[in-house]
Design an enzyme around this catalytic site. Structure first.
Site, mmCIF file in Angstrom:
data_model
loop_
_atom_site.group_PDB
_atom_site.id
_atom_site.type_symbol
_atom_site.label_atom_id
_atom_site.label_comp_id
_atom_site.label_asym_id
_atom_site.label_seq_id
_atom_site.Cartn_x
_atom_site.Cartn_y
_atom_site.Cartn_z
ATOM 1 N N LYS A 77 1.027 -1.185 -0.104
ATOM 2 C CA LYS A 77 -0.088 -0.075 0.154
ATOM 3 C C LYS A 77 0.871 1.380 0.146
ATOM 4 O O LYS A 77 1.838 1.390 0.958
ATOM 5 C CB LYS A 77 -0.941 0.023 1.248
ATOM 6 C CG LYS A 77 -2.100 1.113 1.230
ATOM 7 C CD LYS A 77 -2.989 0.783 2.253
ATOM 8 C CE LYS A 77 -3.965 1.654 2.029
ATOM 9 N NZ LYS A 77 -5.252 1.599 3.159
ATOM 10 N N ARG B 209 -24.958 -1.244 8.029
ATOM 11 C CA ARG B 209 -24.781 -2.640 7.832
ATOM 12 C C ARG B 209 -25.202 -3.284 9.115
ATOM 13 O O ARG B 209 -25.143 -4.617 9.312
ATOM 14 C CB ARG B 209 -23.446 -2.653 7.630
ATOM 15 C CG ARG B 209 -22.971 -2.063 6.049
ATOM 16 C CD ARG B 209 -21.485 -1.927 6.031
ATOM 17 N NE ARG B 209 -20.493 -3.178 6.120
ATOM 18 C CZ ARG B 209 -20.296 -3.768 4.765
ATOM 19 N NH1 ARG B 209 -20.691 -3.103 3.801
ATOM 20 N NH2 ARG B 209 -19.705 -4.941 4.885
ATOM 21 N N GLU C 93 -19.153 -4.286 11.143
ATOM 22 C CA GLU C 93 -20.090 -3.627 11.827
ATOM 23 C C GLU C 93 -21.226 -4.362 12.821
ATOM 24 O O GLU C 93 -21.625 -4.041 13.667
ATOM 25 C CB GLU C 93 -21.051 -2.488 10.986
ATOM 26 C CG GLU C 93 -19.943 -1.293 10.601
ATOM 27 C CD GLU C 93 -18.992 -2.141 9.030
ATOM 28 O OE1 GLU C 93 -18.316 -1.084 8.797
ATOM 29 O OE2 GLU C 93 -19.070 -3.063 8.961
#
Length: 623
Positions: free
Chosen positions: A279, A394, A366
C-alpha cells in the site's frame, strides 16, 4: 506516453513486459500528482497499479467483468478505460467519482462504496452468465481487510459449492485503512512469511512456466493446491471453503502477475489468487504509513507529504467526541470503546494507546461490533461504539434486535452524519434518523457544539438506562480546553432565538443551528430558532408552544422518516392544524461534490433557508 490520451485498455496487449512496467510507473506518477492536487484515495491506488495493468492485459474488459471491492482502489482502472482527463476534477460535482460507477463507463459493471460486496455480486453476475450460456470471465478484486468481513465469508462459503466460476483476486497489503486485525489477518501473515510456502511458491512458478495447455495448467495448480493444503494451509479458511488457491504472487512483478492471471483464466472452476502488494507503493511516506494518514487525503505538497493540520481554536467533531470519552475513561473503568476499523477516522488513537485493555478494533465488521457492544453491556460494561453513519446501516438488525430490544445501556457515536462531500452517495450519513426513529428504546441526540455534546455523553453514561445515539458531522467546531460534567434533560429542546410574538419558527439541530441563527440575526428577522437537540424523544412542551407559529424544519437527511415527518405525525395525532414547511433531502441519492455545492443543489443552502423564511413571513403578514 501521454496518460490522458488513453482511450481503452486494448493497446496494452501490444506491449512487452518492459513496456508494461514503464507504463505502470507513469501511471503511478500520474496518480501521485493528480491526487495530491485534488485529494482522494492515495495509498490503495498506488499499491494496485501493476495488478490492474496486468488484469487489463490478460482479460478483455468490458466483456470480462472486473469488480473492485469498495471501488476506491479503481483509479488505475479508470485511467486505463479512458477517464484520465477527468482526474483534474476527481470527486468534484459533475465529474468522475472516486469509486466505480455504472453510469460512468461500460467498464464499470458494479459499484459500491461499502466493503465486502464484490464476491457476492460477482457470483450473481457469473450465475446469470451461465444461465445465458455466455462465456466471459468475472473477476472480483478484494482487499485482505474486506476479505475478513462477514459478507465475504458468506460469499466464499457459497462459492465453494457453486459450479459458476468466479476469479477472486485477494489484494493483500496487510492494511485496511490502518493496520489489519484478527485471526484471518494473522493467517495471511503466516502465509506471507512461511518458509514452506515460499518453497511451494517456487515450485508453483516453475510448474506454470512449463504449462502449455489448460489441462497442464490445471494439473499444475492442483499439485500446488494439494501441496499447500498438506504443508501450510491444511486448516486455512480457503481450504475449508473447498476453493482452489494460488499464491502468494508478487503484486509488483509484472511477469509473475501475468503468468498467474493467465493460469486462473484457463481454469474451469473458481479460484482464489493471492497477490501481495504494498500500500502506497512508490511514495515512501505512504509505504511507511500504518495509521491510515495516506489512505484518503486532501490536496497536499508531494515534496513535503501530508501534514496534519493543527487548529488552535477548532477541532473535528470526532476529535471532540473522542476527547470527552477519553476524559470519562480516566474516571470510570467500566467504559469500553469499539470501532470497526476506524481508529484514525474517528480520532480514537489516543484512547487505544492509553486504554488498550478497554479499546477494541474489530475490523470491518459492523454487525459484530454492535452485538459485541451488546454483550459488554449485558455484562455490566458501558460500551461506546464509534461508527460512521453510513456504515452503521450494515448493523441495523444488531442495533434493533441485540441492543434496543434488550434496552441495553450504551452510546453509539454516528460519525460523518449528514452530507460528507466528495465520497458521494455511498458515504452520505443521511439515512440514520429514518431507520433509528422506528426502533423503540433508542434515544437520538444531535449536538450543536462541544459542550452540548459532552452533556449528552454525560447524560447517557449517568442515566445508564437506554441505548443512546449521538450523531455528529465531518465538520469542524470550536474547541474548548475544559470538560463539563453536567447532564441534560432527555427530550429537551433549546431556544436559541425566541420571542413569543414571533410568527415563524425554524427547527434545526446539529451543525446547522449556528447557520440558522446567523441567517436570522444577520438579516434582523423576527423568527425563532429552536435547537431540536433530542430528535427522539421530542420536546412535547416545545412542540405545543410553537404550534401556533409557521414552522420550518431544516435537516440534511432524508425527508421521509426525518424529524420533520415525526413532528408532522405528532401534530396529526394531537389534532393540531399547524403550518409546516420541510427542508430536507428528497427521494433520491445525493451525488459527490463539495458540501456547499451539494447544499445548493439540494436547495438546502443558507440562501435557500433565508428564502424559505421570507416566504413564510410574507405568508404570515398576509394572513
Amino acid at each position: 506516453m501521454n496518460i490522458e490520451e488513453i482511450k481503452n485498455p486494448q493497446f496494452l496487449k501490444q506491449l512487452n513486459i518492459n513496456e508494461l512496467e514503464d507504463l505502470s510507473q507513469e501511471i503511478r506518477r500520474f496518480i501521485m500528482q493528480s491526487v495530491a492536487t485534488t485529494g482522494g484515495h492515495f495509498s490503495s491506488n498506488l499499491g494496485i497499479v501493476e495488478l490492474t495493468v496486468a488484469m487489463h492485459y490478460v482479460f478483455d474488459a468490458p466483456r470480462d467483468k472486473i469488480i473492485f471491492d469498495v471501488g476506491h482502489q479503481s483509479y488505475v482502472h479508470k485511467i486505463l478505460t479512458g477517464r484520465a482527463k477527468e482526474f483534474k476534477r476527481l470527486r468534484q460535482f459533475g465529474s468522475i467519482s472516486g469509486f466505480q460507477r455504472r453510469h460512468e463507463s461500460e467498464y464499470d459493471p458494479w459499484e459500491a462504496g461499502h466493503s465486502s460486496t464484490a464476491i457476492s455480486g460477482a457470483i450473481g453476475i457469473a450465475t446469470a452468465r451461465d444461465l445465458n450460456h455466455d462465456d466471459y470471465n468475472v473477476i472480483a478484486v478484494v482487499g485482505d481487510a474486506a476479505m475478513m468481513s462477514g459478507e465475504s465469508f458468506e460469499a466464499l462459503n457459497y462459492l465453494g459449492s457453486s459450479k459458476h466460476k468466479v476469479i477472486v483476486i485477494l489484494n493483500d497489503n496487510n492494511m485496511s485503512i490502518s493496520k489489519n486485525v484478527g485471526g484471518f489477518s494473522n493467517m495471511l501473515s503466516d502465509i506471507r512469511t512461511s518458509k514452506q510456502y515460499k518453497d511451494v511458491k517456487d515450485n508453483y512458478t516453475s510448474w506454470m512456466m512449463r504449462s502449455k495447455t489448460g489441462q497442464r495448467v490445471y494439473d499444475a495448480t492442483k499439485k500446488v493446491k494439494d501441496k499447500v493444503k498438506e504443508r501450510v494451509l491444511a486448516d486455512s479458511a480457503f481450504a475449508q471453503f473447498d476453493l482452489d488457491y494460488i499464491g502468494p504472487v508478487n503484486g509488483h512483478d509484472m511477469e509473475e502477475l501475468i503468468r498467474a492471471l493467465e493460469t486462473v483464466k484457463e481454469l474451469d472452476h473458481s479460484v482464489i489468487l493471492h497477490v501481495i502488494t504494498t500500500k502506497g507503493k512508490g511514495y515512501p511516506l505512504a509505504e511507511e504509513d500504518k495509521s491510515g494518514l495516506y489512505h484518503g487525503v486532501g490536496p497536499f505538497d508531494l515534496s513535503k507529504g501530508v501534514i496534519k493540520p493543527h487548529h488552535l481554536h477548532h477541532q473535528m467533531w470526532s476529535e471532540a467526541i473522542a476527547n470527552h470519552i477519553e476524559y470519562l475513561m480516566h474516571e470510570h473503568d467500566d467504559i469500553c470503546v469499539i470501532t470497526p476499523a476506524m481508529i484514525a477516522g474517528s480520532q480514537l488513537g489516543d484512547i487505544f494507546k492509553k486504554f488498550p485493555a478497554r479499546s477494541f478494533d474489530v475490523g470491518i465488521a459492523e454487525e459484530h461490533a454492535a452485538t459485541f457492544a451488546a454483550g459488554l453491556s449485558v455484562a455490566g460494561k458501558f460500551p461506546f461504539l464509534a461508527v460512521y453513519s453510513s456504515f452503521s446501516q450494515r448493523a441495523y438488525d444488531q442495533i434493533n434486535h441485540d441492543i434496543a430490544r434488550m434496552d441495553l445501556p450504551c452510546l453509539i457515536g454516528l460519525d460523518r452524519a449528514g452530507l460528507v462531500g466528495s465520497d458521494g452517495s455511498t458515504h452520505h450519513g443521511v439515512f440514520d434518523i429514518s431507520y433509528l426513529l422506528a426502533i423503540p428504546n433508542v434515544i437520538i441526540m444531535a449536538p450543536h457544539n462541544q459542550y452540548e455534546a459532552e452533556r449528552m455523553i454525560n447524560t447517557a453514561y449517568t442515566l445508564h438506562d437506554h441505548p443512546y445515539v449521538i450523531r455528529y458531522s465531518k465538520g469542524m467546531i470550536h474547541k474548548h480546553s475544559r470538560h463539563v460534567t453536567n447532564t441534560l434533560q432527555v427530550g429537551s429542546w433549546d431556544e436559541i432565538v425566541y420571542k413569543k410574538e414571533n410568527k415563524v419558527t425554524v427547527v434545526v439541530y446539529g451543525d446547522h443551528v449556528r447557520m440558522a441563527k446567523n441567517v436570522v440575526e444577520q438579516n434582523n428577522l423576527p423568527v425563532n430558532v429552536i435547537n431540536a437537540r433530542f430528535i427522539k424523544p421530542m420536546d412535547e412542551e416545545m412542540l405545543k408552544e410553537i404550534s401556533n407559529t409557521h414552522i420550518i424544519v431544516y435537516e440534511t437527511v432524508m425527508h421521509k422518516g426525518s424529524l420533520g415527518s415525526a413532528m408532522a405525525l405528532y401534530y396529526e395525532e394531537h389534532h393540531r392544524n399547524v403550518k409546516m414547511d420541510f427542508m430536507a433531502i428528497g427521494d433520491h441519492y445525493v451525488t459527490h461534490g463539495d458540501i456547499p455545492t451539494l447544499l445548493h443543489i439540494e436547495n438546502l443552502s443558507p440562501e435557500d433557508l433565508l428564502h424559505k423564511i421570507k416566504e413564510a413571513l410574507d405568508e404570515e403578514r398576509k394572513s
